[in-house]
Motif scaffolding. Structure first.
Motif, PDB file in Angstrom:
ATOM      1  N   GLY A  27       1.053  -1.329  -0.260  1.00  0.00           N
ATOM      2  CA  GLY A  27       0.114   0.340  -0.153  1.00  0.00           C
ATOM      3  C   GLY A  27       0.904   0.901   0.072  1.00  0.00           C
ATOM      4  N   GLN A  28       2.278   1.438  -0.018  1.00  0.00           N
ATOM      5  CA  GLN A  28       3.030   2.325  -0.105  1.00  0.00           C
ATOM      6  C   GLN A  28       3.066   3.527  -1.468  1.00  0.00           C
ATOM      7  OE1 GLN A  28       3.895  -0.694   0.919  1.00  0.00           O
ATOM      8  NE2 GLN A  28       5.010  -0.303   3.080  1.00  0.00           N
ATOM      9  N   LEU A  29       2.251   2.080  -2.684  1.00  0.00           N
ATOM     10  CA  LEU A  29       2.350   2.878  -3.597  1.00  0.00           C
ATOM     11  C   LEU A  29       1.091   2.467  -3.646  1.00  0.00           C
ATOM     12  CD1 LEU A  29       5.827   2.237  -5.347  1.00  0.00           C
ATOM     13  CD2 LEU A  29       4.777   4.642  -5.085  1.00  0.00           C
ATOM     14  N   PRO A  30       0.314   3.388  -3.439  1.00  0.00           N
ATOM     15  CA  PRO A  30      -1.623   3.303  -4.394  1.00  0.00           C
ATOM     16  C   PRO A  30      -1.311   3.045  -5.004  1.00  0.00           C
ATOM     17  CG  PRO A  30      -1.632   5.358  -2.949  1.00  0.00           C
ATOM     18  CD  PRO A  30       0.043   4.455  -2.719  1.00  0.00           C
ATOM     19  N   PRO A  31      -3.437   2.318  -6.069  1.00  0.00           N
ATOM     20  CA  PRO A  31      -3.352   2.937  -7.304  1.00  0.00           C
ATOM     21  C   PRO A  31      -3.281   4.219  -7.947  1.00  0.00           C
ATOM     22  CG  PRO A  31      -4.477   1.286  -6.325  1.00  0.00           C
ATOM     23  CD  PRO A  31      -3.769   1.412  -5.462  1.00  0.00           C
ATOM     24  N   GLY A  32      -2.614   4.784  -9.115  1.00  0.00           N
ATOM     25  CA  GLY A  32      -2.463   5.808  -9.456  1.00  0.00           C
ATOM     26  C   GLY A  32      -1.147   6.645  -8.740  1.00  0.00           C
ATOM     27  N   ALA A  33      -0.602   6.403  -8.309  1.00  0.00           N
ATOM     28  CA  ALA A  33       0.960   6.554  -7.522  1.00  0.00           C
ATOM     29  C   ALA A  33       1.599   6.578  -9.010  1.00  0.00           C
ATOM     30  CB  ALA A  33       1.284   5.836  -6.661  1.00  0.00           C
ATOM     31  N   HIS A  34       2.419   8.079  -9.003  1.00  0.00           N
ATOM     32  CA  HIS A  34       3.101   8.417 -10.328  1.00  0.00           C
ATOM     33  C   HIS A  34       4.104   7.594  -9.474  1.00  0.00           C
ATOM     34  CE1 HIS A  34       0.713  10.633 -12.477  1.00  0.00           C
ATOM     35  NE2 HIS A  34      -0.163  10.684 -11.128  1.00  0.00           N
ATOM     36  N   LEU A  35       5.109   7.093 -10.205  1.00  0.00           N
ATOM     37  CA  LEU A  35       7.228   6.242 -10.521  1.00  0.00           C
ATOM     38  C   LEU A  35       7.304   7.558 -10.945  1.00  0.00           C
ATOM     39  CD1 LEU A  35       6.333   2.833 -11.244  1.00  0.00           C
ATOM     40  CD2 LEU A  35       6.476   3.799  -9.438  1.00  0.00           C
ATOM     41  N   PRO A  36       8.299   7.759 -10.445  1.00  0.00           N
ATOM     42  CA  PRO A  36       9.418   8.413 -11.140  1.00  0.00           C
ATOM     43  C   PRO A  36      10.559   8.011 -12.710  1.00  0.00           C
ATOM     44  CG  PRO A  36      10.801   7.612  -9.120  1.00  0.00           C
ATOM     45  CD  PRO A  36       8.953   7.037  -9.394  1.00  0.00           C
ATOM     46  N   SER A  37      10.139   9.027 -13.678  1.00  0.00           N
ATOM     47  CA  SER A  37      10.663   8.492 -14.955  1.00  0.00           C
ATOM     48  C   SER A  37      12.106   7.383 -14.538  1.00  0.00           C
ATOM     49  CB  SER A  37      11.024  10.379 -15.612  1.00  0.00           C
ATOM     50  OG  SER A  37      12.489  10.462 -15.290  1.00  0.00           O
ATOM     51  N   ALA A  38      12.420   7.032 -15.312  1.00  0.00           N
ATOM     52  CA  ALA A  38      13.743   6.184 -14.940  1.00  0.00           C
ATOM     53  C   ALA A  38      15.008   6.971 -15.361  1.00  0.00           C
ATOM     54  CB  ALA A  38      13.707   5.219 -16.704  1.00  0.00           C
ATOM     55  N   ARG A  39      15.232   7.987 -16.145  1.00  0.00           N
ATOM     56  CA  ARG A  39      16.428   8.812 -15.051  1.00  0.00           C
ATOM     57  C   ARG A  39      16.257   9.655 -14.447  1.00  0.00           C
ATOM     58  NH1 ARG A  39      17.620  12.781 -20.624  1.00  0.00           N
ATOM     59  NH2 ARG A  39      18.098  10.742 -22.194  1.00  0.00           N
ATOM     60  N   ALA A  40      15.612  10.041 -13.773  1.00  0.00           N
ATOM     61  CA  ALA A  40      15.280  10.806 -11.943  1.00  0.00           C
ATOM     62  C   ALA A  40      15.641   9.511 -11.691  1.00  0.00           C
ATOM     63  CB  ALA A  40      13.736  10.620 -11.887  1.00  0.00           C
ATOM     64  N   MET A  41      14.389   8.182 -11.507  1.00  0.00           N
ATOM     65  CA  MET A  41      15.219   7.278 -10.107  1.00  0.00           C
ATOM     66  C   MET A  41      16.258   6.427 -10.363  1.00  0.00           C
ATOM     67  SD  MET A  41      13.114   3.651  -9.948  1.00  0.00           S
ATOM     68  CE  MET A  41      11.768   3.475  -8.585  1.00  0.00           C
ATOM     69  N   ALA A  42      17.423   6.284 -11.295  1.00  0.00           N
ATOM     70  CA  ALA A  42      18.004   5.888 -11.901  1.00  0.00           C
ATOM     71  C   ALA A  42      19.680   7.275 -11.003  1.00  0.00           C
ATOM     72  CB  ALA A  42      18.629   6.074 -13.535  1.00  0.00           C
ATOM     73  N   ALA A  43      18.740   8.306 -11.516  1.00  0.00           N
ATOM     74  CA  ALA A  43      19.902   9.103 -11.230  1.00  0.00           C
ATOM     75  C   ALA A  43      19.882   9.282  -9.508  1.00  0.00           C
ATOM     76  CB  ALA A  43      19.369  10.930 -11.309  1.00  0.00           C
ATOM     77  N   GLY A  44      18.727   9.017  -8.990  1.00  0.00           N
ATOM     78  CA  GLY A  44      18.707   8.394  -7.513  1.00  0.00           C
ATOM     79  C   GLY A  44      19.312   7.389  -6.018  1.00  0.00           C
ATOM     80  N   LEU A  45      18.955   6.782  -7.387  1.00  0.00           N
ATOM     81  CA  LEU A  45      19.373   5.115  -7.227  1.00  0.00           C
ATOM     82  C   LEU A  45      20.714   5.447  -7.906  1.00  0.00           C
ATOM     83  CD1 LEU A  45      16.933   3.196  -7.462  1.00  0.00           C
ATOM     84  CD2 LEU A  45      16.856   4.495  -5.386  1.00  0.00           C
ATOM     85  N   ARG A  68       0.875   6.180 -18.927  1.00  0.00           N
ATOM     86  CA  ARG A  68      -0.243   6.520 -19.833  1.00  0.00           C
ATOM     87  C   ARG A  68       1.005   8.043 -20.166  1.00  0.00           C
ATOM     88  NH1 ARG A  68      -3.452   6.484 -14.131  1.00  0.00           N
ATOM     89  NH2 ARG A  68      -4.173   3.701 -15.059  1.00  0.00           N
ATOM     90  N   ARG A  69       1.088   8.483 -21.033  1.00  0.00           N
ATOM     91  CA  ARG A  69       1.251   9.089 -21.917  1.00  0.00           C
ATOM     92  C   ARG A  69       1.723  10.577 -21.346  1.00  0.00           C
ATOM     93  NH1 ARG A  69       1.601  10.096 -28.015  1.00  0.00           N
ATOM     94  NH2 ARG A  69       2.972  12.807 -27.960  1.00  0.00           N
ATOM     95  N   GLY A  70       1.981  11.689 -21.350  1.00  0.00           N
ATOM     96  CA  GLY A  70       2.011  12.590 -20.387  1.00  0.00           C
ATOM     97  C   GLY A  70       2.084  12.704 -18.714  1.00  0.00           C
ATOM     98  N   PHE A  71       1.937  11.793 -18.619  1.00  0.00           N
ATOM     99  CA  PHE A  71       2.293  11.173 -17.121  1.00  0.00           C
ATOM    100  C   PHE A  71       3.180   9.755 -16.586  1.00  0.00           C
ATOM    101  CE2 PHE A  71      -2.415  12.238 -17.818  1.00  0.00           C
ATOM    102  CZ  PHE A  71      -2.962  13.160 -16.647  1.00  0.00           C
ATOM    103  N   GLY A  72       3.353   9.574 -17.358  1.00  0.00           N
ATOM    104  CA  GLY A  72       4.334   8.283 -16.614  1.00  0.00           C
ATOM    105  C   GLY A  72       4.249   7.457 -16.211  1.00  0.00           C
ATOM    106  N   MET A  73       4.967   6.596 -15.243  1.00  0.00           N
ATOM    107  CA  MET A  73       4.092   5.004 -14.676  1.00  0.00           C
ATOM    108  C   MET A  73       3.665   5.359 -14.255  1.00  0.00           C
ATOM    109  SD  MET A  73       5.886   2.919 -16.916  1.00  0.00           S
ATOM    110  CE  MET A  73       6.587   2.307 -17.801  1.00  0.00           C
ATOM    111  N   VAL A  74       2.503   4.559 -14.434  1.00  0.00           N
ATOM    112  CA  VAL A  74       1.565   4.814 -12.935  1.00  0.00           C
ATOM    113  C   VAL A  74       1.186   3.550 -12.834  1.00  0.00           C
ATOM    114  CG1 VAL A  74      -0.890   5.676 -12.109  1.00  0.00           C
ATOM    115  CG2 VAL A  74       0.078   7.068 -13.837  1.00  0.00           C
ATOM    116  N   VAL A  75       0.923   3.290 -11.157  1.00  0.00           N
ATOM    117  CA  VAL A  75       0.323   2.174 -10.703  1.00  0.00           C
ATOM    118  C   VAL A  75      -1.092   1.909 -10.307  1.00  0.00           C
ATOM    119  CG1 VAL A  75      -0.141   1.052  -8.247  1.00  0.00           C
ATOM    120  CG2 VAL A  75       2.047   2.315  -9.078  1.00  0.00           C
TER     121      VAL A  75
END
Length: 122
Positions: A27-45, A68-75
């Motif tokens: 439940g920490q990533l609920p439906p509709g939650a946005h994941l960071p872009s691949a670049r942003a996640m990679a940079a952060g990690l 989702r176009r314009g939103f990125g990856m969504v749970v």
């Protein structure tokens, strides 16, 4: 949120898949939650963006997230059975077994050995 271990023997992209599934299931990533872009996640990690891209592709294949176009990856809404929630781990196990040239029976035997009688009736 993510804790990666480069020396664990598990590829980074599979660690991202596993941890994302755990976050969604918990439940920490609920439906509709946005994941960071691949670049942003990679940079952060501090990892290669291709590892995140591969992880996202597997998560999308398994219906955990969608692009989702314009939103990125969504749970996505949970539309899986409890048994289906371990699909990413099953894929990782099969992939590792194939790399080791193990047979299906070898893997099943190891699962049977790991399955303790006290777990048969949860």
């Amino acid at each position: 949120m993510y804790s990666l271990n480069a020396t664990s023997g598990t590829p980074i992209y599979l660690q991202i898949v596993d941890q994302t599934c755990q976050l969604v299931a918990g439940g920490q990533l609920p439906p509709g939650a946005h994941l960071p872009s691949a670049r942003a996640m990679a940079a952060g990690l501090g990892i290669n963006p291709m590892a995140v891209t591969k992880a996202y592709a597997l998560l999308e294949r398994d219906g955990i997230v969608s692009h989702r176009r314009g939103f990125g990856m969504v749970v996505e809404e949970a539309n899986t059975t409890p048994a289906e929630t371990i699909r990413p781990q099953a894929h990782a196990l099969v992939e590792a077994a194939r790399r080791l040239r193990l047979t299906r029976n070898d893997v099943v035997n190891q699962i049977d050995l790991a399955w303790k009688p006290d777990r048969e009736n949860p």
